[in-house]
Design a protein around this motif. Structure first.
Motif, short mmCIF file in Angstrom:
data_model
loop_
_atom_site.label_atom_id
_atom_site.label_comp_id
_atom_site.label_asym_id
_atom_site.label_seq_id
_atom_site.Cartn_x
_atom_site.Cartn_y
_atom_site.Cartn_z
N GLY A 91 -38.43 44.96 -4.63
CA GLY A 91 -37.66 46.17 -4.40
C GLY A 91 -36.38 46.17 -5.22
O GLY A 91 -35.65 45.18 -5.24
N THR A 92 -36.12 47.29 -5.91
CA THR A 92 -34.91 47.38 -6.74
C THR A 92 -33.96 48.47 -6.23
O THR A 92 -33.00 48.80 -6.91
N SER A 93 -34.24 49.03 -5.05
CA SER A 93 -33.36 50.03 -4.47
C SER A 93 -32.14 49.36 -3.85
O SER A 93 -31.94 48.14 -4.01
N LEU A 94 -31.35 50.12 -3.09
CA LEU A 94 -30.14 49.54 -2.50
C LEU A 94 -30.46 48.40 -1.55
O LEU A 94 -29.69 47.44 -1.45
N SER A 95 -31.60 48.47 -0.84
CA SER A 95 -31.98 47.35 0.04
C SER A 95 -32.18 46.07 -0.76
O SER A 95 -31.76 44.99 -0.34
N GLY A 96 -32.82 46.19 -1.92
CA GLY A 96 -33.00 45.03 -2.79
C GLY A 96 -31.68 44.53 -3.34
O GLY A 96 -31.44 43.33 -3.44
N ILE A 97 -30.81 45.47 -3.70
CA ILE A 97 -29.48 45.09 -4.20
C ILE A 97 -28.69 44.39 -3.10
O ILE A 97 -27.99 43.40 -3.34
N ASP A 98 -28.80 44.89 -1.86
CA ASP A 98 -28.14 44.24 -0.73
C ASP A 98 -28.57 42.79 -0.60
O ASP A 98 -27.74 41.89 -0.41
N ALA A 99 -29.88 42.56 -0.69
CA ALA A 99 -30.40 41.20 -0.59
C ALA A 99 -29.87 40.34 -1.73
O ALA A 99 -29.44 39.19 -1.53
N LEU A 100 -29.88 40.89 -2.93
CA LEU A 100 -29.38 40.18 -4.11
C LEU A 100 -27.91 39.78 -3.94
O LEU A 100 -27.54 38.62 -4.17
N ILE A 101 -27.08 40.73 -3.52
CA ILE A 101 -25.65 40.46 -3.40
C ILE A 101 -25.38 39.45 -2.31
O ILE A 101 -24.48 38.60 -2.44
N THR A 102 -26.15 39.50 -1.23
CA THR A 102 -25.98 38.52 -0.15
C THR A 102 -26.24 37.11 -0.66
O THR A 102 -25.47 36.17 -0.38
N VAL A 103 -27.32 36.94 -1.41
CA VAL A 103 -27.64 35.62 -1.96
C VAL A 103 -26.60 35.21 -3.00
O VAL A 103 -26.12 34.07 -3.02
N ALA A 104 -26.22 36.16 -3.87
CA ALA A 104 -25.29 35.84 -4.95
C ALA A 104 -23.92 35.43 -4.42
O ALA A 104 -23.29 34.49 -4.94
N THR A 105 -23.42 36.09 -3.38
CA THR A 105 -22.10 35.77 -2.86
C THR A 105 -22.09 34.48 -2.05
O THR A 105 -21.02 33.94 -1.75
N ALA A 106 -23.28 33.97 -1.72
CA ALA A 106 -23.35 32.65 -1.08
C ALA A 106 -23.16 31.54 -2.09
O ALA A 106 -22.82 30.40 -1.73
N HIS A 107 -23.34 31.86 -3.38
CA HIS A 107 -23.29 30.83 -4.43
C HIS A 107 -22.33 31.17 -5.56
O HIS A 107 -22.37 30.54 -6.62
#
Length: 556
Positions: A202-218
């Protein structure tokens, strides 16, 4: 006797339903059941389920006020409170986007104001937090609810009206296999993902939400000396690399400037759609599409000419709409589109074709429940994606973060095509994606495709299901027989009337209202977000008040 009303859920739909009820003069007895411990925030905006970096996709100016606008509420907060929310006072603006948790705080404050207003107007209101409705039974004169209390005690209640305002339907267990997540919510669970190869469907906002959550953990997003956003990895996180994927492999566009309130349409109007519904027993979708083409050509003739609109059909319009984006590297397109959107916002410039499609989606939605079986399938398969892409634009900051991750070498986009397979059993962690003749292995995998359509069989209330009063929605069979009544075909979702009540003939109460988004998407494909919650809440509350007035008159 005072009418007894139950609202199941205290998110946006429940809040707007409550708003419609508490202004009523005659006393009502209202009970609100909320499975979470702190009512009034809603699943998509709850701090326990969302990362603080997750952005909402509705600007302040587009959010329907409850007791006050989001902007007015923010402006009256103290500096300390704004700092806690991560909002800078000087940047508060009606066209600004805010984190999901900020909307949760706003909704909670509005919910509290409504409770006080209701009591002041003579209503009896009880909020039962941490109470989960386990079962619903329709009876001849009332509706029984079976409720699980915080101490696991089973409680029984009876009401005259019950509103299912349960909103989004998220699984209770997200990580169903090691490293395989069926939803990006609750977001804190995704923080457990180690630096590794991560796949996001998924590349919509839900996918972006998941991406940002993982990215800000690292890592961290920080502005450089030129004011550009950059991503900086934390030590020992070099292994983190995320692949976002979808069928087309395109990213959503940045939110575009538009005029609010909407400028009226000239050709594809509500009256024109209603006329087609009344006169087109067959070929309704194609007739609607002709209106769509005429309005789009009038609003933006150069765009219509560029994509060859006059020669397009329901089946080919999406291909033309996405063609430029699909043929351009996704991050090149994202950078160009962001620059255009930022400039248009500063200059208050409206891109007419985008604005026209946005305004038309709500009007064309009126025809969807009237499509026959074949046209309904054609609409979902081909035409719907144009509207969904147009209204599902994302905040500018979301695109900036995607570009920062790409520049940092942490992100890529993959187009899966029409024939792909995701296998979460062939590996111990994550999943293997098979697409276009190749296999890709991910140590962690997140399905972020958003809310899926639910149907009658998915009703979570066993007695209600057993009663058989909740059925799949129906539509006309695709037939050309003349002089015969068109047979009905069960398709999906739930069969509801125009007041969101299940349609049945049994001698049972018909005062159950289904405002749960997942059950409405089949016939109401654009029912998403807070604006839809307001529409549902208004319709349901008006229906309840009409019924209470009828009962009061009959008893007089």
């Amino acid at each position: 006797m005072t009418p007894r009303i139950a609202i199941i859920g205290s998110g946006p739909t429940g809040i707007y339903t409550l708003k419609g009820l508490v202004g009523h003069a005659a006393p009502l007895s209202i009970t609100i059941f909320e499975s979470e411990a702190d009512p009034g925030k809603g699943t998509p905006y709850h701090p326990a389920l969302n990362d603080r970096a997750m952005l909402s996709n509705i600007a302040s100016i587009e959010l329907p006020p409850v007791c006050e606008t989001l902007m007015d509420w923010l402006l009256r907060q103290s500096n300390e409170e704004l700092q806690r929310l991560g909002v800078e006072r000087s940047l508060i603006d009606p066209r600004e986007f805010y984190p999901r948790v900020v909307l949760g705080e706003y909704l909670h404050a509005q919910f509290t104001q409504l409770l006080n207003l209701g009591v002041a107007n003579g209503h009896t209101i009880e909020v039962k937090a941490s109470h989960r409705v386990a079962d619903i039974e329709l009876r001849p004169t009332d509706i029984r609810l079976s409720v699980t209390a915080p101490d696991s005690e089973q409680l029984e209640f009876a009401f005259d009206h019950v509103v299912m305002a349960t909103g989004h339907d998220f699984p209770e267990t997200t990580e169903i296999r090691p490293g395989y997540f069926v939803s990006p919510w609750p977001a804190p669970v995704l923080k457990s993902i180690k630096p590794c190869r991560v796949g996001i469907l998924g590349t919509s906002l839900s996918g972006i939400d998941a991406l940002i959550t993982v990215a800000t953990a690292h890592g961290r997003f920080l502005l450089d000396e030129q004011g550009d956003l950059q991503y900086h990895s934390l030590p020992d996180t070099e292994a983190l690399h995320v692949t976002m994927m979808s069928r087309k492999g395109v990213l959503p566009e940045a939110d575009f400037y538009l005029e609010v309130p909407y400028r009226p349409l000239e050709i594809c109007t509500e009256a024109a759609i209603e006329n087609l519904i009344a006169t087109h027993r067959h070929g309704l979708l194609d007739a609607v599409f002709e209106l769509f083409k005429a309005e789009l050509t009038l609003c933006d003739p150069s765009y219509a000419s560029r994509i060859g609109l006059s020669q397009l059909t329901v089946e080919t319009v999406a291909k033309a709409y996405f063609q430029d984006r699909e043929s351009t590297p996704p991050f090149v397109w994202a950078a160009r589109n962001l620059a255009e959107a930022e400039a248009n916002k500063v200059n208050r410039y409206v891109v007419e074709w985008r604005y026209a499609i946005l305004r038309m989606h709500e009007v064309i939605a009126l025809a969807i429940p009237h499509l026959d079986e074949t046209d309904l399938e054609r609409f979902h398969r081909h035409f719907k994606t144009v509207f969904v892409d147009d209204y599902a634009t994302v905040p500018h900051d979301s695109i900036r973060r995607l570009l920062a991750l790409y520049r940092a070498g942490k992100l890529e986009i993959m187009a899966l095509g029409n024939d792909s397979d995701i296998d979460n059993k062939a590996v111990e962690h994550g999943a293997v994606v098979n697409a276009k003749g190749s296999s890709y292995q991910f140590d962690a995998f997140i399905d972020a495709t958003g809310q899926h359509t639910l149907s009658a069989r998915d009703i979570p209330f066993p007695t209600l299901k057993k009663q058989g009063v909740v059925r799949k929605a129906s539509t006309n069979a695709a037939t050309t027989l003349i002089g015969f009544e068109q047979p009905q075909v069960r398709t999906g979702g739930i069969d509801l009337d125009d007041k969101f009540r299940p349609v049945f003939q049994d001698n049972l109460s018909n005062q159950l209202y289904c405002g749960s988004i997942a059950f409405l998407l089949h016939k109401l494909p654009f029912v998403q977000g807070i604006t839809s919650a307001q529409d549902i809440g208004k319709t349901v509350s008006q229906a309840i008040l009409e019924k209470t007035r009828e009962m009061a008159l009959s008893a007089a």
